[in-house]
Design an enzyme around this catalytic site. Structure first.
Site, PDB file in Angstrom:
ATOM      1  N   TYR A 130       0.828  -1.219   0.000  1.00  0.00           N
ATOM      2  CA  TYR A 130       0.000   0.000   0.000  1.00  0.00           C
ATOM      3  C   TYR A 130       0.862   1.269   0.000  1.00  0.00           C
ATOM      4  O   TYR A 130       0.650   2.179   0.779  1.00  0.00           O
ATOM      5  CB  TYR A 130      -0.966   0.004   1.192  1.00  0.00           C
ATOM      6  CG  TYR A 130      -1.786  -1.249   1.329  1.00  0.00           C
ATOM      7  CD1 TYR A 130      -2.297  -1.904   0.208  1.00  0.00           C
ATOM      8  CD2 TYR A 130      -2.043  -1.806   2.573  1.00  0.00           C
ATOM      9  CE1 TYR A 130      -3.042  -3.066   0.329  1.00  0.00           C
ATOM     10  CE2 TYR A 130      -2.790  -2.976   2.704  1.00  0.00           C
ATOM     11  CZ  TYR A 130      -3.284  -3.596   1.578  1.00  0.00           C
ATOM     12  OH  TYR A 130      -4.011  -4.750   1.703  1.00  0.00           O
ATOM     13  N   HIS A 131       1.829   1.291  -0.944  1.00  0.00           N
ATOM     14  CA  HIS A 131       2.718   2.448  -1.079  1.00  0.00           C
ATOM     15  C   HIS A 131       2.672   3.011  -2.503  1.00  0.00           C
ATOM     16  O   HIS A 131       3.712   3.203  -3.125  1.00  0.00           O
ATOM     17  CB  HIS A 131       4.158   2.054  -0.745  1.00  0.00           C
ATOM     18  CG  HIS A 131       4.349   1.537   0.642  1.00  0.00           C
ATOM     19  ND1 HIS A 131       5.459   0.810   1.025  1.00  0.00           N
ATOM     20  CD2 HIS A 131       3.579   1.654   1.757  1.00  0.00           C
ATOM     21  CE1 HIS A 131       5.360   0.484   2.308  1.00  0.00           C
ATOM     22  NE2 HIS A 131       4.225   0.993   2.765  1.00  0.00           N
ATOM     23  N   PRO A 132       1.495   3.312  -3.057  1.00  0.00           N
ATOM     24  CA  PRO A 132       1.459   3.830  -4.430  1.00  0.00           C
ATOM     25  C   PRO A 132       2.046   5.243  -4.497  1.00  0.00           C
ATOM     26  O   PRO A 132       1.895   6.041  -3.575  1.00  0.00           O
ATOM     27  CB  PRO A 132      -0.040   3.832  -4.757  1.00  0.00           C
ATOM     28  CG  PRO A 132      -0.716   3.980  -3.432  1.00  0.00           C
ATOM     29  CD  PRO A 132       0.146   3.218  -2.466  1.00  0.00           C
TER      30      PRO A 132
END
Length: 568
Positions: free
Chosen positions: A483-485
């Site tokens: 969850y690091h876009p």
């Protein structure tokens, strides 16, 4: 939801105009709001679609899996079928709440490696080298080593963002660090300080047992000022007249209205929503905009391109002693944990349970760490599903600098339609080699003497899974987003056709419009992204206000002396 942040803080209903209008109250947006309103000269209005961050599901660190999976707090995005992961659609949560994704994330605090920012500067983000950004990390931090070592000379101690370390009460946290040393890897007292590489204690944005989101750190204190307000609304598009951003079209209480910006509109809506808003406003790849019937104001092919993320897999081991968090994974245990937290803000509920970690290099010749390990004293997934076997522990491992790139594109010209998100995970052979190496390193660490009192059988991938092909099958089936876009409105020089903003965050081709969030990252940083996103808000505020940047800090970080010939 009828909640209004202004009513909660005793402020009058906001006007539909301000000097600076910020879209999004997340990691960067809240920091911007705090700094732009600080001297009282300018009026600032933050537009936020989400509601209150009040309540234990958000504020209790150990409850982190709940808000991430609740429609109330999460936009609930999903990827398109990922072609290299067997067509799976992966979750892409983004915060829909005061504080944005900093209110639903895992609270892990990582600055990133110094060389990440030097790469930014080398690729065209002039003024964003490590020497340039280190003073802003120090300005924002309120750091405490918590009795577990650390590097005070490299840290800030009076900023808004509290950064702390867990109590290390569970012996498995220390076993992970000791096992790393036994396997021949480096140890580090402070991966956010002089030396990132190695095994050591994890850091988190937690303060006095509570999640220390950007809303708690920046926005709530700043809302006491008369010149800052929050407007709860849905941003539809940026209003641009004669090449200049003059406001934001919003939907509120069933009506469409215009919020006017006297000076600038600043987009801080996430690496998913920021490019979507630009494209809906006529800024983006001309052919795509025309295909949706959107008038092209600025043809910027880089809008929505360059999408990056960290992918990871869980290596899970059964535990032979009943000391893992699984013993609390029942109605009685959860109730006891929740009650202690509600009454005293102490106990298991006051930690995110990520208390030890590692940053390693995958091979000789890799200059600085490119693998990250999160250790957890339980075998569980982000969605809250515990391992069926019961007691276990795990390490999340994944490459930090994947060469794969994806995109965010419009599904339609309707602002309410979620955009198409295609990360294109695992598109390069290097991704597969790095993942296999990460799994094998984790197995090597778990096999060390420090884990002898605790080690049971391997749950995932499983002892029978040894060949490259077998590991690839597991990766294809089980790899999950961390969850690091980021990266979808790349910062660079104005001469770069794929750059969306210049090094001051100004959108190329439109006046009085900026982007300031993780979407401007030229390349993903080494570790979790909340810290770097807040730093972007801090530094961009100085650019927007026309202030001289903070003086450079030329402290030189540690590099392994034998990096060319050894991976440890």
């Amino acid at each position: 939801m009828s909640w209004c942040p202004l009513r909660a803080y005793g402020q009058k209903a906001p006007k539909l105009e301000a000097d600076f209008v910020i879209i999004g109250s997340g990691s960067a947006g809240s920091a911007l709001a705090y700094r732009l309103s600080e001297d009282g000269k300018y009026s600032v209005l933050v537009l936020e679609y989400g509601g209150t961050d009040w309540g234990p599901f958000i504020q209790m660190p150990a409850a982190l899996s709940y808000p991430m999976n609740m429609k109330t707090y999460n936009w609930g995005y999903q990827t398109e079928p990922e072609p290299h992961l067997g067509g799976r659609q992966l979750a892409c949560p983004r915060g829909k709440v005061l504080g944005g994704s900093s209110s639903i994330n895992g609270m892990v605090y990582v600055r990133g490696h110094a060389r990440d920012y030097d790469h930014w500067a080398e690729s065209g983000a002039d003024g964003w080298s490590y020497a340039d950004v280190l003073p802003y990390f120090k300005r924002m931090e309120n750091w405490s080593g918590g009795g577990h070592g650390g590097d005070p000379a490299w840290r800030g101690t009076d900023g808004p963002v509290h950064v702390t370390r867990g109590p290390f009460d569970n012996p498995l946290f220390d076993a992970f660090v000791q096992a790393g040393g036994q396997a021949g890897y480096e140890l580090t007292d402070d991966y956010n300080g002089h030396k990132q590489e190695g095994f050591g204690p994890f850091e988190a944005t937690i303060h006095k047992g509570r999640r220390w989101s950007s809303a708690n750190a920046y926005l709530k204190p700043a809302l006491k000022r008369k010149n800052l307000d929050v407007l709860r609304c849905f941003a539809r598009k940026i209003v641009i007249q004669n090449g200049r951003a003059v406001g934001v079209e919003v939907e509120r209480n069933g009506r469409t209205e215009i919020v006017h910006a006297h000076k600038e509109v600043i987009v801080a809506a996430s690496s998913i929503n920021s490019p979507q808003l630009l494209m809906l406003s006529g800024i983006g790849p001309a052919a795509q905009l025309k295909a949706h019937g959107i008038e092209v104001i600025a043809d910027r092919p880089g809008v929505g391109a360059n999408l990056q993320d960290h992918l990871e897999i869980y290596v899970q081991q059964a535990c032979t002693q009943p000391i893992t968090l699984f013993k609390h994974w029942n109605l009685w245990g959860k109730g006891k944990t929740g009650l202690e937290w509600l009454l005293f803000k102490t106990g298991l509920g006051a930690s995110n349970q990520f208390e030890s970690c590692a940053f390693l290099r995958s091979a000789p010749g890799v200059h600085y760490p490119d693998l990250q390990f999160h250790f957890l004293p339980m075998a569980i997934r982000y969605d809250g599903k515990a391992a069926a076997e019961g007691h276990g522990f795990q390490a999340h491992v994944g490459p930090m600098r994947s060469p794969s790139r994806g995109s965010v594109t419009l599904r339609s010209a309707n602002p309410k339609d979620a955009p198409k998100i295609q990360f294109n995970y695992m598109a390069h052979e290097q991704d597969w080699a790095d993942f296999r190496r990460g799994i094998r390193i984790t197995r090597e660490v778990f096999a060390q003497a420090a884990f002898d009192p605790y080690r049971g059988h391997e749950i995932q991938p499983g002892a029978a899974c040894q060949s490259d092909d077998a590991l690839d099958d597991v990766i294809r089936e089980h790899a999950e987003s961390a969850y690091h876009p980021c990266g979808t409105c790349k910062m660079g020089r104005r001469s770069d056709p794929m750059a969306v903003v210049d090094p001051h965050g100004a959108v190329i081709g439109v006046e009085n419009l900026r982007v300031a969030d993780s979407s401007i990252f030229p390349r993903i940083t080494n570790g979790n992204l909340n810290g770097p996103s807040i730093m972007v808000g801090e530094k961009m505020a100085d650019h927007i206000l026309g202030m001289d940047p903070l003086p450079k800090d030329n402290a030189e970080p540690w590099t392994h002396p034998n990096w060319r010939s050894s991976d440890r």
